[in-house]
Design a protein around this motif. Structure first.
Motif, PDB file in Angstrom:
ATOM      1  N   ASN A 106       0.744   4.170  -2.829  1.00 47.25           N
ATOM      2  CA  ASN A 106       0.620   5.599  -2.511  1.00 47.25           C
ATOM      3  C   ASN A 106       1.714   6.415  -3.193  1.00 47.25           C
ATOM      4  O   ASN A 106       1.453   7.494  -3.733  1.00 47.25           O
ATOM      5  N   PRO A 123       0.820  -1.222   0.000  1.00 51.94           N
ATOM      6  CA  PRO A 123       0.000   0.000   0.000  1.00 51.94           C
ATOM      7  C   PRO A 123       0.857   1.276   0.000  1.00 51.94           C
ATOM      8  O   PRO A 123       0.512   2.246  -0.672  1.00 51.94           O
ATOM      9  N   GLU A 124       1.979   1.236   0.706  1.00 51.78           N
ATOM     10  CA  GLU A 124       2.881   2.398   0.702  1.00 51.78           C
ATOM     11  C   GLU A 124       3.455   2.630  -0.696  1.00 51.78           C
ATOM     12  O   GLU A 124       3.573   3.767  -1.162  1.00 51.78           O
ATOM     13  N   THR A 178       1.036   6.513  -6.918  1.00 53.61           N
ATOM     14  CA  THR A 178      -0.110   7.384  -7.164  1.00 53.61           C
ATOM     15  C   THR A 178       0.324   8.854  -7.145  1.00 53.61           C
ATOM     16  O   THR A 178      -0.202   9.672  -7.898  1.00 53.61           O
ATOM     17  N   ALA A 179       1.315   9.157  -6.312  1.00 47.92           N
ATOM     18  CA  ALA A 179       1.844  10.521  -6.256  1.00 47.92           C
ATOM     19  C   ALA A 179       2.764  10.823  -7.443  1.00 47.92           C
ATOM     20  O   ALA A 179       2.731  11.928  -7.993  1.00 47.92           O
TER      21      ALA A 179
END
Length: 146
Positions: free
Chosen positions: A103, A99-100, A106-107
């Motif tokens: 993230n 998940p990290e 996604t950034a």
């Protein structure tokens, strides 16, 4: 020197120089997030394609096995990837984005995609399509020689 040889050498130089400049510019947003291009390539593959066998990742991003292990270890230590061991075949290890990692991608990815689009904007849509076709043809023909 024969005309064909001179033209081939010129094409090689032009492709090499263009590739170098484009890659340098493409890596600027990636570097801002503390990733090198290889680490980004691994994360991008897993982000878009999902869990992959570690051996396939190296093949897909054209990275040698020893280098692949080093990159994966670094990304795993940062908490961006995790190993998933195959129950059916103990020789196979998958890599999954955490998940990290999702993230982070996604950034990064929207800025990366916009950057690539702007780098390619010197060519029209038609020219981009033609370049894709011609460079693919060249790459496949070279690969078939080996």
């Amino acid at each position: 020197m024969a005309e064909d040889t001179e033209r081939a050498l010129k094409l090689f130089i032009v492709l090499s120089r263009a590739s170098k400049v484009i890659l340098e510019e493409a890596h600027i947003p990636i570097n801002k997030f503390g990733l090198n291009p290889t680490e980004f390539a691994v994360l991008e593959l897993l982000y878009h394609k999902g869990m992959q066998p570690i051996q396939k990742i190296g093949q897909k991003i054209l990275l040698r096995s020893g280098s692949m292990t080093y990159v994966v270890d670094k990304l795993e230590k940062r908490g961006l990837l995790e190993r998933v061991f195959c129950e059916e075949d103990k020789r196979v290890t998958y890599m999954s984005i955490t998940p990290e990692g999702v993230n982070l991608m996604t950034a990064i990815f929207p800025e990366h995609a916009e950057n690539i689009e702007s780098l390619m904007a010197a060519l029209t849509v038609e020219e981009q399509e033609l370049a894709i076709s011609l460079i693919r043809k060249l790459g496949l023909s070279v690969k078939s020689l080996s």
